[in-house]
Write an enzyme that holds these catalytic residues in place. Sequence first.
Site, mmCIF file in Angstrom:
data_model
loop_
_atom_site.group_PDB
_atom_site.id
_atom_site.type_symbol
_atom_site.label_atom_id
_atom_site.label_comp_id
_atom_site.label_asym_id
_atom_site.label_seq_id
_atom_site.Cartn_x
_atom_site.Cartn_y
_atom_site.Cartn_z
ATOM 1 N N VAL A 76 -46.833 -11.095 -25.835
ATOM 2 C CA VAL A 76 -47.268 -11.035 -24.444
ATOM 3 C C VAL A 76 -48.165 -9.809 -24.303
ATOM 4 C CG1 VAL A 76 -46.490 -10.736 -22.059
ATOM 5 C CG2 VAL A 76 -45.114 -12.080 -23.668
ATOM 6 N N CYS A 77 -49.356 -9.996 -23.741
ATOM 7 C CA CYS A 77 -50.243 -8.860 -23.513
ATOM 8 C C CYS A 77 -49.541 -7.866 -22.596
ATOM 9 C CB CYS A 77 -51.550 -9.328 -22.879
ATOM 10 S SG CYS A 77 -52.655 -7.958 -22.464
ATOM 11 N N ILE A 78 -49.394 -6.640 -23.056
ATOM 12 C CA ILE A 78 -48.633 -5.651 -22.298
ATOM 13 C C ILE A 78 -49.311 -5.302 -20.982
ATOM 14 C CG2 ILE A 78 -49.610 -3.663 -23.520
ATOM 15 C CD1 ILE A 78 -46.755 -2.394 -23.260
ATOM 16 N N GLY A 81 -48.853 -8.202 -18.668
ATOM 17 C CA GLY A 81 -47.441 -8.280 -18.317
ATOM 18 C C GLY A 81 -47.056 -7.234 -17.282
#
Length: 130
Positions: A76-78, A81
């Site tokens: 998940v792209c931080i 997110g």
Amino acid sequence: MKFAIALFSPPHSPAARRALRFAEAALAGGHEIVRLFLYQDGVHSASANIVAAQDELSVSEQWGQFISLHGLDGVVCIAAGLRRGVLDQQEANRYRRPAANLAAGWELSGLGQLHEASQQADRLVCFGGH
């Protein structure tokens, strides 16, 4: 063939269902998935707090089962997110939020993970977005 899959749309979208079905078909066809990457609104598929209506499929839950069953790399792209409130325990603590909600099997990491996956894969297949 090796695929990297990027999902840009939320779990209730047709794109999220198509991405999941594509991933299932790819593995069933003997192909490899080097990484599943959730970006933009796609990060909601990794939230443990998504509840689908009783008459709908829970695409978020299906993604979690799928990556667990096949031991896939779910990222998940931080940044996406954090903007959308999808946090692991470390980020919840860092930003003093009351709870983490990143579903099991997913990990937060940077956009570089998408770039790396596209370099390792024969094809990068993207679903959703604008």
